[in-house]
Design an enzyme around this catalytic site. Structure first.
Site, PDB file in Angstrom:
ATOM      1  CE  LYS A 224      -3.630   2.043   2.951  1.00  0.00           C
ATOM      2  NZ  LYS A 224      -4.426   1.798   4.182  1.00  0.00           N
TER       3      LYS A 224
ATOM      4  CB  SER B  60      -7.157   4.349   3.462  1.00  0.00           C
ATOM      5  OG  SER B  60      -6.390   3.628   4.415  1.00  0.00           O
TER       6      SER B  60
ATOM      7  CB  SER C 275      -7.848   1.593   6.327  1.00  0.00           C
ATOM      8  OG  SER C 275      -8.264   2.911   6.574  1.00  0.00           O
TER       9      SER C 275
END
Length: 481
Positions: free
Chosen positions: A90, A167, A191
């Site tokens: 990520k 996220s 997230s």
């Protein structure tokens, strides 16, 4: 295997590579072709590291060849557990020498310095994984949707008019669409689990302290790195790689006595499972299709021999209020190049303004209030082995539906209404996993969330694996796969 390599699980790929039936170079080329074909519509990656990926794959091939020269029986000895398997990272986590945007256009040309490697990135590298790239994330990972100014929105592959959540939206979209077998994510308020639910994959937020945040600090204790995968076993195996304790960690947990993957090989019996589907934020309602899925999940647990007990929502209407100033202070801590604050997205600017207004005493009081809310939640579930809730209150939302640049406060409120069940487990520090057990009438994924006691990832994965066997989701695949 050819064109269907992406249908193999991460563990199947790892085994095929170790046996010599699959080349790391072939597997990496396969995923790079799929990214080139599908990612424009999905927004899973913000940066594709094709050259780095091929170098990683060739190094893996050389390691295999070197081991094989010692004889077939010894070929496995000393090899990393995920040698040659692609696992993207990520883009909130820096990888030295790779573009690092943190989801922000003001950092669009930023490249991570050599001294920025994280402990989790190091562990993934040492496990032999291939870096396909950096997955899409919203600006600084702040919202529950993945819509930044540095990359296209991340979309669920089940309906590309709808968002992938956030996220870790890019990571979940990549795994769901077969653009990676599994992925690294991070979770400070949901997230990992939010996008896992939107994209129909498994997303595990480990206990506080299970995965090292090093070398960076963790002043709030909210965020933790964790795995996103298509199967429970893959998630467990990836957690085994990530969960190496590091001296000096602020919330250390003792290492597990056995691997998390081994927990998936036995079935739990007679667990006591609490449940609730009543959100604690005032005025929030849950979609009827999600409530129906929640009831079906409760029935499944009872058929498996567990006792499911209704428990009143442990948190009061304002128990989570302290989360907002803490979240805002974390937003304000992110360094922004001089003169570029005004180029941030409206939500980021709004949160950072609030964060800068929080005094030291105010921050300490907010942390204290969060801890008291976490203790209240922990006390309510202390007599149970696991807890069942929906992952989200709503189905995956159309791209842009939650976002409100004209009114960031309304934007933040819409996010809470979308995700009322996730953040309390970050506040309390318990592990929680979203499982893609159900589908809506429109064919959209509906995740159900299980939580466990702190340090209880083993029981959580054992129960999740049992549920996956009883109600498999492998036949549910988006059009790209």
């Amino acid at each position: 295997m050819g064109d269907e390599l992406h249908r193999m699980t991460m563990l199947q790929q790892a085994a095929a590579i170790r046996s010599g039936d699959l080349s790391p170079v072939e597997l990496t080329e396969h995923y790079l072709r799929r990214i080139e074909r599908y990612d424009d519509d999905l927004g899973a990656y913000v940066t594709v590291t094709a050259d780095r990926a091929m170098d990683d794959a060739r190094r893996a091939q050389e390691l295999l060849a070197g081991a094989a020269r010692h004889g077939a029986r010894g070929a496995d000895r000393g090899l990393p557990p995920l040698l040659g398997v692609p696992v993207p990272i990520k883009d909130l986590t820096p990888v030295p020498g790779v573009r690092f945007t943190a989801g922000s256009a003001v950092l669009a040309r930023n490249v991570a310095r050599p001294d920025t490697e994280t402990r989790v990135g190091q562990l993934l590298r040492e496990a032999g994984t291939v870096l396909l790239g950096k997955t899409n994330t919203p600006e600084f990972g702040l919202p529950a949707y993945t819509e930044s100014a540095v990359a296209p929105p991340a979309r669920t592959p089940y309906d590309t008019t709808r968002g992938a959540g956030g996220s870790s939206g890019g990571a979940a979209a990549a795994v769901a669409a077969g653009l990676a077998p599994a992925a690294h994510g991070s979770d400070g308020g949901g997230s990992i689990r939010i996008p896992a639910s939107c994209c129909g994959v498994v997303g595990l937020k480990p206990s506080r302290g299970r995965v090292s945040p090093g070398p960076y600090g963790d002043v709030s204790g909210l965020a933790v790195n964790g795995p996103i995968a298509r199967t429970v076993r893959d998630a467990a195996a990836l957690l085994d790689v990530m969960a190496a304790p590091t001296p000096g960690d602020p919330f250390p947990l003792p290492p597990p006595e056995t691997s998390f993957l081994s927990w998936c090989d036995s079935e739990p019996r007679g667990l006591r499972i609490a449940r609730w589907a009543d959100p604690d934020p005032p005025g929030v309602t849950v979609d009827p299709q999600i409530l129906a899925a929640y009831e079906k999940t409760s029935e499944l647990l009872e058929r498996l021999g567990h006792t499911v007990v209704d428990v009143p929502q442990p948190l009061g209407p304002h128990d989570r209020d302290a989360f907002t100033p803490v979240w805002a202070a974390l937003a304000a801590l992110v360094p922004v190049p001089d003169g570029l604050e005004g180029e941030l997205q409206p939500l980021s600017r709004w949160l950072r303004e609030q964060g800068r207004a929080v005094t030291g005493v105010g921050y300490a009081r907010a942390l204290d209030a969060m801890q008291r809310a976490g203790r209240r939640l922990g006390a309510a579930v202390a007599g149970y082995d696991a807890v069942l809730t929906p992952t989200l209150a709503q189905l995956p939302q159309p791209v842009g539906a939650l976002r409100d640049d004209a009114d960031p406060a309304a934007d933040f409120a819409a996010q809470i209404a979308f995700t009322p069940f996730t953040a309390p487990w970050n506040i309390a520090g318990h592990p929680a996993v979203s499982l893609p057990l159900h589908r809506s009438a429109e064919g959209l994924p509906i995740g159900m969330m299980l939580a466990a006691q702190p340090g209880g990832e083993g029981v959580l994965l054992q129960l999740a694996a049992q549920m996956e066997t009883a109600l498999p989701w492998s036949e549910h695949r988006p059009p790209q796969t």
